[in-house]
Write a protein that holds these residues in place. Structure first.
Motif, mmCIF file in Angstrom:
data_model
loop_
_atom_site.group_PDB
_atom_site.id
_atom_site.type_symbol
_atom_site.label_atom_id
_atom_site.label_comp_id
_atom_site.label_asym_id
_atom_site.label_seq_id
_atom_site.Cartn_x
_atom_site.Cartn_y
_atom_site.Cartn_z
ATOM 1 N N ILE A 119 30.087 38.625 48.728
ATOM 2 C CA ILE A 119 28.914 38.977 48.208
ATOM 3 C C ILE A 119 29.026 40.111 50.044
ATOM 4 O O ILE A 119 28.536 39.141 50.592
ATOM 5 N N GLU A 120 28.652 41.146 50.029
ATOM 6 C CA GLU A 120 28.111 41.461 51.242
ATOM 7 C C GLU A 120 27.491 41.934 51.356
ATOM 8 O O GLU A 120 26.110 42.298 50.786
ATOM 9 N N VAL A 121 26.758 41.466 52.493
ATOM 10 C CA VAL A 121 25.030 41.635 52.533
ATOM 11 C C VAL A 121 24.996 42.063 54.445
ATOM 12 O O VAL A 121 24.732 43.553 54.591
ATOM 13 N N TYR A 122 24.777 41.763 55.269
ATOM 14 C CA TYR A 122 24.454 42.593 56.783
ATOM 15 C C TYR A 122 25.532 42.294 57.324
ATOM 16 O O TYR A 122 26.859 42.857 57.847
ATOM 17 N N LYS A 123 25.802 41.431 58.381
ATOM 18 C CA LYS A 123 26.856 41.271 59.461
ATOM 19 C C LYS A 123 26.685 39.641 59.793
ATOM 20 O O LYS A 123 27.969 39.204 60.851
ATOM 21 N N ARG A 124 25.599 39.110 60.041
ATOM 22 C CA ARG A 124 25.903 36.879 60.858
ATOM 23 C C ARG A 124 25.155 37.036 59.484
ATOM 24 O O ARG A 124 24.264 35.831 59.257
ATOM 25 N N ALA A 125 26.097 36.041 58.459
ATOM 26 C CA ALA A 125 25.240 35.243 57.364
ATOM 27 C C ALA A 125 25.495 33.703 57.355
ATOM 28 O O ALA A 125 25.818 33.366 58.801
ATOM 29 N N HIS A 126 24.369 33.061 57.418
ATOM 30 C CA HIS A 126 24.090 31.971 57.814
ATOM 31 C C HIS A 126 23.580 30.931 57.069
ATOM 32 O O HIS A 126 24.168 30.387 55.648
ATOM 33 N N ASN A 127 22.395 30.659 56.912
ATOM 34 C CA ASN A 127 21.544 29.798 55.795
ATOM 35 C C ASN A 127 21.701 30.427 54.438
ATOM 36 O O ASN A 127 21.210 31.516 54.261
ATOM 37 N N THR A 128 21.831 29.229 53.724
ATOM 38 C CA THR A 128 21.992 29.819 52.024
ATOM 39 C C THR A 128 20.558 28.553 50.918
ATOM 40 O O THR A 128 20.886 27.228 51.451
ATOM 41 N N ILE A 129 20.196 29.579 50.284
ATOM 42 C CA ILE A 129 18.661 28.507 49.625
ATOM 43 C C ILE A 129 19.594 28.242 48.420
ATOM 44 O O ILE A 129 18.787 30.099 47.745
ATOM 45 N N TYR A 130 19.480 28.313 47.068
ATOM 46 C CA TYR A 130 19.684 28.369 45.653
ATOM 47 C C TYR A 130 18.726 27.777 45.279
ATOM 48 O O TYR A 130 18.023 26.649 44.899
ATOM 49 N N SER A 131 18.432 28.590 44.566
ATOM 50 C CA SER A 131 16.942 28.237 43.250
ATOM 51 C C SER A 131 16.796 27.365 42.674
ATOM 52 O O SER A 131 18.012 27.087 41.586
ATOM 53 N N ALA A 132 15.097 26.592 42.307
ATOM 54 C CA ALA A 132 16.020 25.723 42.114
ATOM 55 C C ALA A 132 16.149 25.864 40.132
ATOM 56 O O ALA A 132 16.556 25.193 39.353
ATOM 57 N N THR A 133 15.435 27.037 39.779
ATOM 58 C CA THR A 133 16.080 27.359 38.167
ATOM 59 C C THR A 133 17.072 28.612 38.145
ATOM 60 O O THR A 133 18.184 28.363 37.201
ATOM 61 N N GLY A 134 17.764 27.967 39.425
ATOM 62 C CA GLY A 134 19.161 28.767 39.364
ATOM 63 C C GLY A 134 19.701 30.873 39.400
ATOM 64 O O GLY A 134 20.529 31.125 38.513
ATOM 65 N N ASN A 135 18.752 30.984 39.164
ATOM 66 C CA ASN A 135 18.749 32.343 38.883
ATOM 67 C C ASN A 135 18.847 33.445 40.105
ATOM 68 O O ASN A 135 19.146 34.740 40.101
ATOM 69 N N GLN A 136 18.181 32.719 40.653
ATOM 70 C CA GLN A 136 18.363 33.386 42.426
ATOM 71 C C GLN A 136 19.146 32.108 43.788
ATOM 72 O O GLN A 136 19.157 31.700 43.474
ATOM 73 N N VAL A 137 19.490 33.164 44.474
ATOM 74 C CA VAL A 137 20.039 33.021 45.900
ATOM 75 C C VAL A 137 19.412 33.360 47.540
ATOM 76 O O VAL A 137 19.531 34.701 47.451
ATOM 77 N N TYR A 138 18.919 33.167 47.944
ATOM 78 C CA TYR A 138 18.305 33.353 48.931
ATOM 79 C C TYR A 138 18.904 33.151 50.087
ATOM 80 O O TYR A 138 19.717 32.233 50.848
ATOM 81 N N MET A 139 19.332 33.781 50.770
ATOM 82 C CA MET A 139 19.992 33.688 52.102
ATOM 83 C C MET A 139 19.535 34.744 53.190
ATOM 84 O O MET A 139 19.345 35.961 53.020
ATOM 85 N N ASP A 140 20.341 33.895 54.069
ATOM 86 C CA ASP A 140 19.596 34.108 55.566
ATOM 87 C C ASP A 140 20.659 34.825 56.709
ATOM 88 O O ASP A 140 21.049 34.424 56.524
ATOM 89 N N ASP A 141 20.802 36.242 56.783
ATOM 90 C CA ASP A 141 21.489 36.872 56.814
ATOM 91 C C ASP A 141 20.589 36.989 59.039
ATOM 92 O O ASP A 141 19.517 37.440 59.205
ATOM 93 N N ILE A 142 21.185 36.406 60.020
ATOM 94 C CA ILE A 142 20.327 36.090 61.090
ATOM 95 C C ILE A 142 20.611 36.887 62.035
ATOM 96 O O ILE A 142 20.054 37.230 62.726
#
Length: 360
Positions: A148-171
């Motif tokens: 999955i391409e995002v922006y330029k500096r992939a870093h921290n990641t949290i998978y949701s408790a429901t499993g339906n989405q992932v929160y992605m921190d590009d610093i």
């Protein structure tokens, strides 16, 4: 008859005590850059119920090309696969939680960063090393499912408790990116926040995100449903100053599991600042630490806070109970740690690295 009943009660009590889960803190090192002076190399295991007594050191791989231990970037657990995963700058390892044996180690193009695993334990979102993409990885094999391409500096990641989405921190971005796990594609984003996002956490209902950002001693709050920024909170009474690592004043934030409090790191002043987790986010107290914190998380039951500087803090009293030490009585500090509970020799429950709220 009375003796028989008493014997039966004693027997039931014995089995009930044996059935209680054993609680261990798994600490991956070197978890502060590649500094071996914070606990050496491996996964260090501590018995939470025995005053965080050192139990064992699990040998790991994860080496630089010159053969020296590489920086640990993340730690995560799959209960169904009975495995713990450690990412380093170059590779990802899967280790069996019963035998402590390495099942596999795999290198990844453009490296690895802080990952997160789905609630069913089968899928991992593994960021490249501050590069432009996340790898979606099969937890069993280590094979890449999708990129999955995002922006330029992939870093921290949290998978949701429901499993339906992932929160992605590009610093490299003031936006929090959110992926749809059915399609493994970007679905939406939250923000923009005041600056590039650093460590963050979410509440149990997944309608709030709490982020640290560059150049802020404090945190911001966002609405995960609408994407809007809701609050900008500055730590009062303490000045920003230079930090030895990470480059920003507050690198590390976590919700207590009951979501009553928000704990925020302060690298320059070597403190944890405690806030109410409800608006207007009242600043409650500050806790001095022995070293610069770059992360904070909590035990599953919410009794203990674990800053990366190595202290074990009683959440209720705010007192530092002890500092983690290894088999050589050396201080242990790491930004990559997670609680794992066992029934017998099988893992049955795991905490998380991120101080995620548990009120659902």
């Amino acid at each position: 008859m009375k003796k028989s009943i008493l014997y039966l009660l004693l027997l039931l009590s014995f089995f009930a005590a044996g059935a209680q889960n054993k609680q261990y803190l798994y600490v991956a090192t070197p978890g502060i850059r590649d500094y071996l002076g914070y606990g050496g190399h491996g996964i260090l295991v501590f018995d939470i119920n025995e005053h965080h007594r050192f139990v064992k050191r699990i040998p790991t791989k994860g080496l630089h090309p010159d053969g020296t231990p590489s920086n640990v970037k993340g730690i995560a657990v799959s209960i169904p696969l009975n495995s713990i995963y450690v990412s380093t700058l170059e590779s990802l390892q899967r280790i069996d939680l019963t035998t402590d044996k390495i099942i596999w180690e795999k290198p990844f193009e453009k490296g690895c960063d802080r990952m997160s695993i789905s609630p069913d334990g089968l899928t991992m979102y593994l960021p490249s090393l501050e590069n432009t993409f996340w790898n979606v990885v099969d937890c069993k094999t280590g094979n890449i499912i999708k990129k999955i391409e995002v922006y330029k500096r992939a870093h921290n990641t949290i998978y949701s408790a429901t499993g339906n989405q992932v929160y992605m921190d590009d610093i490299g971005s003031p936006w929090l990116y959110i992926a749809d796990t059915k399609t493994h594609t970007l679905a939406r984003k939250a923000g923009p926040f005041a600056n590039n996002i650093r460590p963050f956490t979410v509440n149990g209902k997944e309608d709030r995100v709490y982020v640290t950002v560059d150049s802020l001693l404090g945190f911001e709050v966002g609405d995960l449903k609408t994407g809007a920024k809701l609050a900008h909170v500055v730590v009062e009474g303490w000045e920003m100053g230079p930090v030895r690592r990470h480059g920003n004043p507050s690198h590390g934030i976590g919700l207590t599991p009951d979501e009553k409090e928000l704990w925020v790191c302060d690298g320059h002043n070597m403190r944890l600042h405690v806030f109410s987790a409800k608006p207007p986010y009242q600043q409650l107290t500050t806790i001095p630490l022995q070293d610069m914190p770059g992360w904070v998380t909590f035990s599953i039951d919410g009794k203990y806070a674990y800053p990366s500087s190595g202290e074990v803090i009683d959440v209720k009293t705010r007192k530092v109970l002890l500092t983690l030490t290894d088999e050589f009585n050396n201080s242990v500090a790491s930004e990559k740690m997670v609680e794992v509970q066992f029934s017998g020799n099988k893992a049955v429950r795991a905490g998380n690295q991120f101080g995620i709220g548990q009120v659902r």
